[in-house]
Design a protein around this motif. Structure first.
Motif, mmCIF file in Angstrom:
data_model
loop_
_atom_site.group_PDB
_atom_site.id
_atom_site.type_symbol
_atom_site.label_atom_id
_atom_site.label_comp_id
_atom_site.label_asym_id
_atom_site.label_seq_id
_atom_site.Cartn_x
_atom_site.Cartn_y
_atom_site.Cartn_z
ATOM 1 N N GLN A 222 0.672 -1.103 -0.011
ATOM 2 C CA GLN A 222 -0.257 0.080 0.088
ATOM 3 C C GLN A 222 0.755 1.103 -0.096
ATOM 4 O O GLN A 222 0.661 2.243 -0.599
ATOM 5 N N ASP A 226 0.796 4.260 -2.515
ATOM 6 C CA ASP A 226 0.633 5.526 -2.394
ATOM 7 C C ASP A 226 1.899 6.360 -3.227
ATOM 8 O O ASP A 226 1.319 7.575 -3.609
ATOM 9 N N ALA A 229 1.367 7.090 -6.405
ATOM 10 C CA ALA A 229 0.171 7.920 -6.885
ATOM 11 C C ALA A 229 0.312 9.401 -6.444
ATOM 12 O O ALA A 229 -0.476 10.078 -6.689
ATOM 13 N N GLY A 230 1.598 9.635 -6.033
ATOM 14 C CA GLY A 230 1.758 11.038 -5.333
ATOM 15 C C GLY A 230 1.380 11.178 -3.949
ATOM 16 O O GLY A 230 1.260 12.624 -3.713
ATOM 17 N N HIS A 231 0.983 10.249 -3.245
ATOM 18 C CA HIS A 231 0.547 10.376 -1.940
ATOM 19 C C HIS A 231 1.642 9.994 -0.755
ATOM 20 O O HIS A 231 2.459 9.453 -1.199
ATOM 21 N N THR A 232 1.485 10.371 0.387
ATOM 22 C CA THR A 232 2.310 10.208 1.501
ATOM 23 C C THR A 232 1.738 9.121 2.140
ATOM 24 O O THR A 232 0.539 9.153 2.756
ATOM 25 N N ASN A 234 0.493 6.530 4.578
ATOM 26 C CA ASN A 234 -0.078 6.694 5.999
ATOM 27 C C ASN A 234 0.504 5.674 6.932
ATOM 28 O O ASN A 234 1.073 4.649 6.736
#
Length: 248
Positions: A222, A226, A229-232, A234
């Motif tokens: 995961q 993330d 996809a350019g997300h930090t 969690n």
């Protein structure tokens, strides 16, 4: 009564997290857990070997050697003892005890009841102080038929505790608790009773099995998803220095 056995008779059931390597064991122990188990799936998968096929004897012993001197009590998942010869299983248990293991988990895999009872008796003869958690797979691989007969035989052979993974029905759990003379171990399931509920039923040990290993793999995948996809990502991430510290 050994310190590990005593944990099965405390006010709260023993919640046993299962590790698969040095870092995971020490990370879990750092959360205050006095005892750590190993997961045969995690050990096997990390080595690229099948679980439950008696293929990880050397890896299991090597991990016990690594963890046996840790600041926690160690229980080793030894599948079916890596042999059908009770004397060989007893010798393997002796080797585990020599490197510091306090307990061993032995599964019957629905093999003959008498043979598994003989393995348990051989382990207790070889290492009387080693806590033997005798697992039956009547619910894990079947419909529960024959559970009491198997557990009675394993108790008579000297098992210090019994383990029934796959059992989640609260009435059946409560019924087993009343029938047994030794502590009952249940495998935690996200879809089953909570730990407090299991405690209220009289369960004395709750294992997590391969759950933490599988969750760790899922979290890694995961996090990669993330990042892509350019997300930090969690969730908590131990620092480099914290992980290094687990190596002591």
């Amino acid at each position: 009564m050994t310190p590990f056995a005593t944990l099965h008779h405390a006010d709260e059931p023993l919640l046993l997290p299962n590790a698969w390597d040095h870092a995971s064991a020490h990370a879990l122990a750092a959360q205050g857990y006095a005892a750590i188990g190993t997961t045969s799936l995690g050990v096997a998968a990390a080595a690229g070997l099948p679980d439950g096929a008696a293929a990880t004897r050397d890896e299991t012993l090597r991990l016990a050697l690594t963890l046996g001197s840790g600041p926690f009590l160690l229980s080793v998942d030894a599948e079916g003892g890596f042999s059908e010869d009770p004397e060989e299983v007893g010798e393997f248990a002796r080797q585990l005890a020599v490197v510091g293991a306090a307990g061993i988990n032995l599964e019957d895999g629905l093999g003959p009841t008498a043979r598994h009872a003989a393995k348990i008796a051989a382990v207790k003869a070889a290492v009387p102080d080693l806590f033997v958690n005798a697992r039956t797979d009547t619910y894990w691989l079947g419909d529960g038929e024959g559970t009491l007969e198997r557990l009675d035989a394993y108790q008579e052979a000297g098992a210090d505790g019994v383990f029934v993974p796959g059992l989640s029905d609260v009435e059946e759990i409560a019924g087993l608790v009343k029938r047994l003379d030794v502590p009952l171990n249940i495998l935690y399931s996200p879809n089953g009773p909570t730990v407090p509920h299991l405690a209220a039923l009289g369960v004395r040990r709750v294992s997590l099995g391969s759950l933490l290993y599988r969750r760790a793999l899922g979290a890694a995948v995961q996090a990669l998803t993330d990042v892509r996809a350019g997300h930090t990502p969690n969730g908590p991430t131990p620092t480099y220095a914290e992980v290094q510290a687990f190596s002591g």
